[in-house]
Write an enzyme that holds these catalytic residues in place. Structure first.
Site, PDB file in Angstrom:
ATOM      1  N   ASP A   1       0.816  -1.212   0.000  1.00 12.12           N
ATOM      2  CA  ASP A   1       0.000   0.000   0.000  1.00 12.12           C
ATOM      3  C   ASP A   1       0.853   1.267   0.000  1.00 12.12           C
ATOM      4  OD1 ASP A   1       0.908   0.275   2.610  1.00 12.12           O
ATOM      5  OD2 ASP A   1      -1.064   0.194   3.544  1.00 12.12           O
ATOM      6  N   ASP A   2       2.168   1.112   0.051  1.00 10.86           N
ATOM      7  CA  ASP A   2       3.059   2.268   0.074  1.00 10.86           C
ATOM      8  C   ASP A   2       3.422   2.746  -1.327  1.00 10.86           C
ATOM      9  OD1 ASP A   2       3.412   2.522   2.927  1.00 10.86           O
ATOM     10  OD2 ASP A   2       4.532   0.653   2.835  1.00 10.86           O
TER      11      ASP A   2
ATOM     12  N   SER B   1      -1.960   4.066   1.671  1.00  8.06           N
ATOM     13  CA  SER B   1      -2.097   3.525   3.025  1.00  8.06           C
ATOM     14  C   SER B   1      -3.499   3.758   3.570  1.00  8.06           C
ATOM     15  CB  SER B   1      -1.062   4.178   3.950  1.00  8.06           C
ATOM     16  OG  SER B   1       0.234   3.783   3.603  1.00  8.06           O
TER      17      SER B   1
ATOM     18  N   ASN C   1       5.300  -3.296   4.768  1.00 10.63           N
ATOM     19  CA  ASN C   1       4.761  -1.970   5.005  1.00 10.63           C
ATOM     20  C   ASN C   1       5.745  -1.122   5.803  1.00 10.63           C
ATOM     21  OD1 ASN C   1       2.332  -0.193   4.870  1.00 10.63           O
ATOM     22  ND2 ASN C   1       2.517  -0.280   7.088  1.00 10.63           N
TER      23      ASN C   1
ATOM     24  N   SER D   1       4.899  -6.418   7.545  1.00 11.26           N
ATOM     25  CA  SER D   1       4.985  -5.032   7.981  1.00 11.26           C
ATOM     26  C   SER D   1       6.240  -4.843   8.812  1.00 11.26           C
ATOM     27  CB  SER D   1       3.748  -4.641   8.811  1.00 11.26           C
ATOM     28  OG  SER D   1       2.558  -4.788   8.052  1.00 11.26           O
TER      29      SER D   1
END
Length: 325
Positions: free
Chosen positions: A4-5, A36, A111, A144
């Site tokens: 999501d970055d 994000s 993440n 993450s």
């Protein structure tokens, strides 16, 4: 591979590089920009072309909303949310451009920042990319880290937190692969894994613990600013009981939040079956609406349910056959 970055994030590019060097076939389809906190939101762009440059200006405005990195045709960007990128990978990129590839595993992240506990899990785009794959019968692992954000072009050596985080993630992937017999699925149908990595000071592998999502987990409270008239968030203290009650899984395991805060890599197992467990509390709840169920005298639902059940059985058989293959 997804995140999501954004497709230019240092963590995912190092993860990609290390997995490729280990001999894995890797395809990245990740957001064109930072996405994000999108959770499992599946948002597809309504524009055929980019209205602004992608992350770090890698792709200019006006280019197609989906495409490849100028330097690597196996790195794809799409101008949508992480969950949307998962679906675009499965339904567009793979069948059109890699027809001989069948994905054995989706990896999401690592993440920038940990995604520990049920509340953060529902918000995380890293998680959304992961459970969207699991729901589509593709095994998936979310990663993450605790390191800060860095563009991939700013990584000039292998002695940095992004590379260390990616290397640990790759070791965990390799462990799952090595522990899986030839031709078998890496995870059972409907299962996924959530990995959180603590702050790293070197490339030394920290302790690894089996964990659960609940346990010392945080949830937000709304904090009002009398001067500005605006709200912000904070972690509620003491920690809320609702987010930490344990009904499923092994309640003796440490919570992943606690594990990471104490310097360990946490590995939690989840499923996308959100049904409540068969325990007295569930029977207490179902008993409250039992009179409505008992009073349903119509036959329309029963006919439709019977027809649907036949279709579900056929699809279930198809899924099992697919997994055997």
């Amino acid at each position: 591979m997804n995140n999501d970055d954004g497709f230019g994030a240092g963590n995912i590019r190092e993860f990609y590089r290390i997995l490729k060097e280990a001999g894995h076939d890797v395809l990245m389809v990740a957001p064109a920009t930072q996405q994000s906190a999108q959770g499992g939101r599946s948002d597809f762009t309504t524009e055929a072309n980019l209205t602004a440059p992608t992350q770090y200006g890698i792709i200019p405005a006006g280019a197609p909303s989906i495409g490849t990195d100028p330097n690597d045709s196996n790195i794809w960007y799409y101008n949508g949310t992480p969950a949307a990128c998962t679906f675009v990978a499965l339904d567009y990129v793979l069948p059109r451009y890699y027809p001989d590839w069948t994905p054995d595993l989706l990896v999401s992240g690592p993440n920038f920042g940990i995604n520990a506990g049920p509340f953060v899990w529902t918000l995380s785009g890293t998680a959304g990319a992961t459970y969207s794959a699991v729901e589509r019968s593709v095994p998936a692992i979310a990663f993450s880290g605790s390191n800060p954000s860095i563009p991939y072009m700013n990584i000039t050596n292998t002695s940095n937190p992004a590379t260390w985080t990616a290397a640990i993630s790759a070791k965990i992937v390799q462990q799952f692969v090595d522990a899986t017999p030839e031709g078998a699925a890496i995870l059972p149908l409907g299962y996924g894994v959530n990995v959180n990595i603590p702050v790293l000071e070197s490339d030394t592998m920290p302790d690894v613990v089996a964990s659960r999502m609940t346990g010392d987990a945080d949830v937000d409270e709304a904090v009002y600013n009398e001067t500005s008239g605006l709200f912000t968030w904070a972690n509620i203290e003491p920690k809320a009981a609702g987010v930490n009650v344990c009904y499923n899984g092994d309640c003796s395991l440490p919570g992943e939040t606690f594990a990471v805060e104490n310097g360990a890599v946490s590995i939690s197992v989840f499923t996308v079956d959100y049904d409540a467990p068969s325990i007295p509390y569930t029977k207490l709840v179902t008993a409250k609406f039992a009179p409505l169920v008992a009073g349903n005298g119509t036959t329309t639902y029963k006919k439709r349910a019977a027809a649907a059940a036949g279709g579900l059985k056929k699809r279930a058989v198809s899924s099992r056959e697919m997994n055997r293959a």
